[in-house]
Scaffold this motif. Structure first.
Motif, PDB file in Angstrom:
ATOM      1  N   UNK A   1       7.302   3.249  12.688  1.00 26.28           N
ATOM      2  CA  UNK A   1       6.226   2.788  11.807  1.00 26.28           C
ATOM      3  C   UNK A   1       6.412   1.295  11.549  1.00 26.28           C
ATOM      4  N   UNK A   2       5.514   0.512  12.135  1.00 30.12           N
ATOM      5  CA  UNK A   2       5.678  -0.949  12.130  1.00 30.12           C
ATOM      6  C   UNK A   2       5.376  -1.567  10.761  1.00 30.12           C
ATOM      7  N   UNK A   3       6.293  -2.391  10.257  1.00 27.04           N
ATOM      8  CA  UNK A   3       6.035  -3.078   8.976  1.00 27.04           C
ATOM      9  C   UNK A   3       5.094  -4.257   9.177  1.00 27.04           C
ATOM     10  N   UNK A   4       4.741  -4.927   8.073  1.00 25.68           N
ATOM     11  CA  UNK A   4       3.837  -6.068   8.171  1.00 25.68           C
ATOM     12  C   UNK A   4       4.547  -7.270   8.801  1.00 25.68           C
ATOM     13  N   UNK A   5       3.764  -8.306   9.098  1.00 28.24           N
ATOM     14  CA  UNK A   5       4.297  -9.472   9.814  1.00 28.24           C
ATOM     15  C   UNK A   5       5.420 -10.159   9.046  1.00 28.24           C
TER      16      UNK A   5
ATOM     17  N   UNK B   1     -16.069  12.854  14.656  1.00 34.99           N
ATOM     18  CA  UNK B   1     -15.337  13.006  13.407  1.00 34.99           C
ATOM     19  C   UNK B   1     -13.919  12.493  13.613  1.00 34.99           C
ATOM     20  N   UNK B   2     -13.444  11.662  12.704  1.00 36.68           N
ATOM     21  CA  UNK B   2     -12.076  11.132  12.803  1.00 36.68           C
ATOM     22  C   UNK B   2     -11.230  11.724  11.685  1.00 36.68           C
ATOM     23  N   UNK B   3     -10.094  12.301  12.052  1.00 33.25           N
ATOM     24  CA  UNK B   3      -9.117  12.790  11.071  1.00 33.25           C
ATOM     25  C   UNK B   3      -7.988  11.784  10.964  1.00 33.25           C
ATOM     26  N   UNK B   4      -7.816  11.223   9.762  1.00 30.91           N
ATOM     27  CA  UNK B   4      -6.746  10.259   9.502  1.00 30.91           C
ATOM     28  C   UNK B   4      -5.460  10.974   9.127  1.00 30.91           C
ATOM     29  N   UNK B   5      -4.329  10.327   9.431  1.00 34.04           N
ATOM     30  CA  UNK B   5      -3.043  10.829   8.989  1.00 34.04           C
ATOM     31  C   UNK B   5      -2.780  10.422   7.544  1.00 34.04           C
ATOM     32  N   UNK B   6      -1.506  10.349   7.175  1.00 29.37           N
ATOM     33  CA  UNK B   6      -1.123  10.015   5.805  1.00 29.37           C
ATOM     34  C   UNK B   6      -1.535   8.579   5.483  1.00 29.37           C
ATOM     35  N   UNK B   7      -2.405   8.426   4.499  1.00 28.92           N
ATOM     36  CA  UNK B   7      -2.945   7.109   4.173  1.00 28.92           C
ATOM     37  C   UNK B   7      -1.839   6.149   3.740  1.00 28.92           C
ATOM     38  N   UNK B   8      -1.968   4.902   4.140  1.00 26.25           N
ATOM     39  CA  UNK B   8      -0.982   3.885   3.794  1.00 26.25           C
ATOM     40  C   UNK B   8       0.016   3.614   4.900  1.00 26.25           C
ATOM     41  N   UNK B   9       0.026   4.455   5.925  1.00 24.16           N
ATOM     42  CA  UNK B   9       0.963   4.248   7.031  1.00 24.16           C
ATOM     43  C   UNK B   9       0.332   3.356   8.095  1.00 24.16           C
ATOM     44  N   UNK B  10       1.146   2.504   8.669  1.00 23.16           N
ATOM     45  CA  UNK B  10       0.676   1.587   9.716  1.00 23.16           C
ATOM     46  C   UNK B  10       0.025   2.340  10.859  1.00 23.16           C
ATOM     47  N   UNK B  11       0.600   3.468  11.246  1.00 22.42           N
ATOM     48  CA  UNK B  11       0.058   4.218  12.380  1.00 22.42           C
ATOM     49  C   UNK B  11      -1.369   4.684  12.115  1.00 22.42           C
TER      50      UNK B  11
END
Length: 325
Positions: free
Chosen positions: A127-131, A167-177
């Motif tokens: 899970x990539x962090x911010x720059x 339809x798009x199913x998102x994963x756990x909100x807040x994660x980079x992925x």
């Protein structure tokens, strides 16, 4: 930005107090196992996750094969605060390097700052962090999430002939992925105006929640030509709900990760598309990179990419073979 920096400083101050207290009581030091050599602290988000279990295998098997390396892996149970405390413990123990798969990528910055203050290198995996945080870590080992969403939706667009309701199913909100896989999806949709996004909702990367979300969409009377999920588990949940309702029909279902369960669904023709993410390769690459950090090796780039690969029924046997040992 100011609030983020203030929070970072507060968290570092808490860690510093913890370190001082530990030093005063004589509780600092290496691992309790008595194993000589390099000690790596591995702060993982949750043990109860099928795909991540393969990543953990890559780390564990490296650990077992090297007598001079010990990995202390801990479970944050999807709690960012708990993960922060676990990193604090690793710092107090003076491990040689810290490997983090963040519960929340937004929360990893203060952990990295605290480790850097203690002179401990950090490798982030999956899970990539911010720059800003990327500039402070030794390396990130993982796959490019935008690429996954892009190749996934491009294949769906091809299968639908460039026209359909999505339809798009998102994963756990807040994660980079989640952010970037969905961005890859939407970038493709913008280039194909006859592809319409009619529903988007989180199912938290879970099969059961993917099933629930799909059931709700069915009950609402929505018509879909494709369901595009941020991971395979949610895609499988959607398939189960559609089959139970007798509405599977010709709806295209797409996932990401290429877990063994998903590959069997692809082989059976139930899951049309997935993007294989090499979990084992990420785990192995992460621990190997952490060892390089301890040894002070210089890297050409601190982004070590493990590419995604598109999987359909035509090539699925090749990927099933990757899981066979």
């Amino acid at each position: 930005m100011k609030l983020k920096k203030i929070m970072s400083m507060l968290m570092i101050a808490i860690l510093t107090l913890g370190l001082l207290a530990a030093c005063a009581s004589g509780e600092t030091g290496g691992s309790d196992s008595g194993k000589d050599g390099i000690v790596i602290g591995a702060a993982m988000p949750v043990f109860d996750d099928k795909w991540l279990s393969y990543l953990y295998d890559g780390i564990k098997e490296y650990d077992e094969a090297h007598d001079d390396v010990e990995v202390n892996m801990v479970d944050a149970k999807n709690d960012a605060g708990k993960q922060f405390s676990q990193v604090e413990t690793f710092i107090v123990q003076q491990v040689d390097a810290i490997l983090i798969n963040p519960v929340e990528t937004d929360a990893v910055g203060p952990m990295v700052d605290a480790a850097n203050e203690a002179g401990i290198p950090v490798v982030v995996v999956n899970r990539m962090p911010d720059e800003e945080t990327m500039e402070k870590i030794y390396a990130y080992v993982g796959s490019e999430s935008v690429e996954a969403g892009t190749i996934q939706m491009e294949k769906v667009t091809e299968l639908l002939g460039g026209k359909g309701n999505i339809g798009i199913m998102n994963g756990t909100l807040g994660q980079e992925s989640v952010v970037n896989r969905t961005k890859g999806n939407k970038d493709v949709l913008e280039k194909n105006p006859d592809m319409k996004l009619v529903r988007e909702q989180t199912a938290d990367y879970q099969r059961s929640q993917g099933m629930t979300v799909m059931e709700n969409w069915i009950q609402a009377g929505d018509e879909f030509d494709a369901i595009v999920a941020n991971n395979d588990e949610m895609a499988i949940g959607a398939i189960m709900a559609l089959e139970a309702a007798g509405k599977r029909g010709d709806i295209i279902i797409a996932g990401i990760d290429g877990t063994i369960d998903a590959l069997e669904y692809v082989k059976d023709g139930k899951l049309n598309v997935t993007a294989f993410q090499d979990a084992y390769g990420q785990g192995k690459g992460a621990i190997e990179t952490a060892i390089k950090a301890v040894k002070g090796e210089k890297l050409e780039s601190n982004f070590i990419n493990i590419p995604f690969e598109l999987v359909t029924q035509e090539n699925v046997d090749e990927y099933i073979a990757k899981w066979e040992k």
